[in-house]
Motif scaffolding. Sequence first.
Motif, PDB file in Angstrom:
ATOM      1  N   GLU A  98      -7.875  52.540   6.249  1.00 35.48           N
ATOM      2  CA  GLU A  98      -8.816  51.884   5.352  1.00 35.48           C
ATOM      3  C   GLU A  98      -8.479  50.408   5.147  1.00 35.48           C
ATOM      4  N   VAL A  99      -7.309  49.974   5.596  1.00 38.61           N
ATOM      5  CA  VAL A  99      -6.889  48.584   5.438  1.00 38.61           C
ATOM      6  C   VAL A  99      -7.421  47.769   6.612  1.00 38.61           C
ATOM      7  N   PRO A 100      -8.035  46.615   6.369  1.00 35.29           N
ATOM      8  CA  PRO A 100      -8.532  45.791   7.474  1.00 35.29           C
ATOM      9  C   PRO A 100      -7.424  45.466   8.472  1.00 35.29           C
ATOM     10  N   PRO A 101      -7.732  45.487   9.769  1.00 38.19           N
ATOM     11  CA  PRO A 101      -6.701  45.227  10.785  1.00 38.19           C
ATOM     12  C   PRO A 101      -6.019  43.873  10.632  1.00 38.19           C
ATOM     13  N   ALA A 102      -6.708  42.901  10.047  1.00 38.56           N
ATOM     14  CA  ALA A 102      -6.127  41.559   9.920  1.00 38.56           C
ATOM     15  C   ALA A 102      -5.245  41.403   8.687  1.00 38.56           C
ATOM     16  N   THR A 103      -5.121  42.455   7.886  1.00 39.09           N
ATOM     17  CA  THR A 103      -4.291  42.386   6.679  1.00 39.09           C
ATOM     18  C   THR A 103      -2.847  42.761   7.000  1.00 39.09           C
ATOM     19  N   PRO A 104      -1.898  41.859   6.757  1.00 37.94           N
ATOM     20  CA  PRO A 104      -0.492  42.223   6.963  1.00 37.94           C
ATOM     21  C   PRO A 104      -0.059  43.348   6.024  1.00 37.94           C
ATOM     22  N   VAL A 105       0.618  44.337   6.583  1.00 41.65           N
ATOM     23  CA  VAL A 105       1.168  45.434   5.786  1.00 41.65           C
ATOM     24  C   VAL A 105       2.675  45.466   6.014  1.00 41.65           C
ATOM     25  N   VAL A 106       3.430  45.343   4.945  1.00 42.82           N
ATOM     26  CA  VAL A 106       4.895  45.385   5.023  1.00 42.82           C
ATOM     27  C   VAL A 106       5.378  46.618   4.286  1.00 42.82           C
ATOM     28  N   LEU A 107       6.216  47.385   4.923  1.00 47.21           N
ATOM     29  CA  LEU A 107       6.758  48.597   4.321  1.00 47.21           C
ATOM     30  C   LEU A 107       8.257  48.441   4.128  1.00 47.21           C
ATOM     31  N   LEU A 108       8.697  48.652   2.895  1.00 49.40           N
ATOM     32  CA  LEU A 108      10.117  48.558   2.545  1.00 49.40           C
ATOM     33  C   LEU A 108      10.754  49.930   2.521  1.00 49.40           C
ATOM     34  N   PHE A 109      11.918  50.048   3.180  1.00 49.78           N
ATOM     35  CA  PHE A 109      12.803  51.178   2.934  1.00 49.78           C
ATOM     36  C   PHE A 109      13.807  50.711   1.892  1.00 49.78           C
ATOM     37  N   PRO A 110      13.620  51.067   0.620  1.00 53.37           N
ATOM     38  CA  PRO A 110      14.476  50.530  -0.427  1.00 53.37           C
ATOM     39  C   PRO A 110      15.914  51.020  -0.302  1.00 53.37           C
ATOM     40  N   PRO A 111      16.852  50.212  -0.760  1.00 52.13           N
ATOM     41  CA  PRO A 111      18.266  50.573  -0.607  1.00 52.13           C
ATOM     42  C   PRO A 111      18.701  51.651  -1.577  1.00 52.13           C
ATOM     43  N   VAL A 112      19.773  52.335  -1.207  1.00 53.21           N
ATOM     44  CA  VAL A 112      20.475  53.247  -2.104  1.00 53.21           C
ATOM     45  C   VAL A 112      21.943  52.853  -2.089  1.00 53.21           C
ATOM     46  N   TYR A 113      22.653  53.235  -3.120  1.00 47.80           N
ATOM     47  CA  TYR A 113      24.077  52.936  -3.185  1.00 47.80           C
ATOM     48  C   TYR A 113      24.809  53.678  -2.069  1.00 47.80           C
ATOM     49  N   ALA A 114      25.899  53.101  -1.606  1.00 44.38           N
ATOM     50  CA  ALA A 114      26.605  53.617  -0.426  1.00 44.38           C
ATOM     51  C   ALA A 114      26.955  55.102  -0.559  1.00 44.38           C
ATOM     52  N   ARG A 123      24.068  47.332   4.574  1.00 49.70           N
ATOM     53  CA  ARG A 123      24.429  45.982   4.144  1.00 49.70           C
ATOM     54  C   ARG A 123      25.570  46.024   3.125  1.00 49.70           C
ATOM     55  N   PRO A 124      26.341  44.931   3.024  1.00 50.22           N
ATOM     56  CA  PRO A 124      27.491  44.906   2.112  1.00 50.22           C
ATOM     57  C   PRO A 124      27.105  45.179   0.651  1.00 50.22           C
ATOM     58  N   GLN A 125      25.904  44.754   0.230  1.00 47.67           N
ATOM     59  CA  GLN A 125      25.499  44.958  -1.161  1.00 47.67           C
ATOM     60  C   GLN A 125      25.509  46.431  -1.558  1.00 47.67           C
ATOM     61  N   PHE A 126      25.343  47.321  -0.575  1.00 47.03           N
ATOM     62  CA  PHE A 126      25.238  48.744  -0.881  1.00 47.03           C
ATOM     63  C   PHE A 126      26.557  49.326  -1.388  1.00 47.03           C
ATOM     64  N   ARG A 127      27.659  48.628  -1.147  1.00 45.79           N
ATOM     65  CA  ARG A 127      28.966  49.117  -1.583  1.00 45.79           C
ATOM     66  C   ARG A 127      29.426  48.461  -2.887  1.00 45.79           C
ATOM     67  N   ASP A 128      28.579  47.608  -3.457  1.00 43.21           N
ATOM     68  CA  ASP A 128      28.929  46.898  -4.682  1.00 43.21           C
ATOM     69  C   ASP A 128      28.317  47.620  -5.882  1.00 43.21           C
ATOM     70  N   PRO A 129      29.144  48.263  -6.723  1.00 40.10           N
ATOM     71  CA  PRO A 129      28.587  49.003  -7.871  1.00 40.10           C
ATOM     72  C   PRO A 129      27.854  48.102  -8.850  1.00 40.10           C
ATOM     73  N   PHE A 137      22.120  50.143 -10.737  1.00 38.71           N
ATOM     74  CA  PHE A 137      22.191  50.854 -12.007  1.00 38.71           C
ATOM     75  C   PHE A 137      22.576  52.308 -11.777  1.00 38.71           C
ATOM     76  N   ASP A 138      21.921  52.920 -10.821  1.00 43.79           N
ATOM     77  CA  ASP A 138      22.273  54.263 -10.384  1.00 43.79           C
ATOM     78  C   ASP A 138      22.155  54.290  -8.867  1.00 43.79           C
ATOM     79  N   GLN A 139      22.205  55.445  -8.270  1.00 40.78           N
ATOM     80  CA  GLN A 139      22.291  55.492  -6.815  1.00 40.78           C
ATOM     81  C   GLN A 139      21.018  55.057  -6.100  1.00 40.78           C
ATOM     82  N   SER A 140      19.909  54.946  -6.811  1.00 45.22           N
ATOM     83  CA  SER A 140      18.680  54.534  -6.134  1.00 45.22           C
ATOM     84  C   SER A 140      17.964  53.366  -6.797  1.00 45.22           C
ATOM     85  N   HIS A 141      18.506  52.833  -7.898  1.00 48.60           N
ATOM     86  CA  HIS A 141      17.870  51.708  -8.577  1.00 48.60           C
ATOM     87  C   HIS A 141      18.786  50.490  -8.518  1.00 48.60           C
ATOM     88  N   TYR A 142      18.353  49.528  -7.744  1.00 48.22           N
ATOM     89  CA  TYR A 142      19.130  48.296  -7.549  1.00 48.22           C
ATOM     90  C   TYR A 142      18.814  47.298  -8.657  1.00 48.22           C
TER      91      TYR A 142
END
Length: 350
Positions: A242-258, A298-304, A308-313
């Motif tokens: 349903e999205v026009p072909p000319a519309t950029p679509v970016v999909l994020l795989f959000p980080p989780v804690y290591a 990425r290195p940020q994933f090992r920084d507590p 906030f929790d394992q899935s909320h950066y």
Amino acid sequence: MAGRHPVPDRAWRGFAAAIVCGVVALAVGYLALAVLVDPYETGRVTLLSRGAVRPQGPRTAVALRGRDEAYRGALIGNSHLQLIEPATLSRLTGIPFVQLSVPATGPAEQFAVLRWFLRHHPKPEAIVLAADAFWCADDPAFPSEHPFPYWLIGDWTSYLRGLFRLTAAQETVNRIGWLFSRKRQSAAADGWWDYEPDYLALGYGRDPKIRERLEIPASAEPETHRAGPFPIEARLSAALAEVPPATPVVLLFPPVYAAAEPPTGSPRAKAEASCRGAIRAGLSRHPLSAVVDWRDGRPQFRDPAAFFDQSHYRLPVAQAIGAEIANAIIRLQSSDPDPGARPWQPRRTP
């Protein structure tokens, strides 16, 4: 008994009919008032529209924000995307962005929000989605434990039925009061909610016991109903059709804690990789699409201090993700055949 006469059946029928007519009249009157007031500003009737978001939760505010013509790009997800500031993307890409993320939602709700946004923005300039664990269910219905007001952003029939509920009636009264208030308050038009202060107030980032939860290792086995196969590929493909072909679509795989990453080579790791593969396959059917992968060690994933929790950066991670999303949008806009050939440069807002 002498002196008493039975009431004729016709009189009882007339009395019952009067009650029924009265109830129907009240229902029709309420419905007419609710439609006119439009308690959640769906835009179906704009006579009382004030062009501002009345303070309310994102579940219902999405109706107004999703139809706001001031925005031409949208962020659609849940709390794993909510911290990305739309103003940052607007500044870097030149596209006015609105944040349409709704906490505790999955792909079923998010694709409904996408459909609503497209209904009011037939040619959007960019769409940003976030694919988290909720996308990796093996039930094609993607059921949620939390109710979602599909009726609010559905067709007229669903909307009229939805108005016949106590919460809608209460909000009708609330909006009338808001309309006539001399000190009318409003919520952020672009939908950004910085929930860091809320988490900090609950002790996240400071309480040692809460921080200990970050280090709980992930199981080697897939979670229930997340072992595959994954129907998300077909659902995502249908949504993006349903999205026009000319519309950029970016999909994020959000980080989780290591610690939340499953052991390498484990059944859970393979299942999650398979799900992300299905998501990439569904996304690839849109001609102008890109993945921003923050599940890549990425290195940020090992920084507590970054979570906030394992899935909320936290906000610094969100800011870095926002810059990378903007970079991806700019590359897609320019149709650069080799996006890694030149360094990223922010676009000036017109």
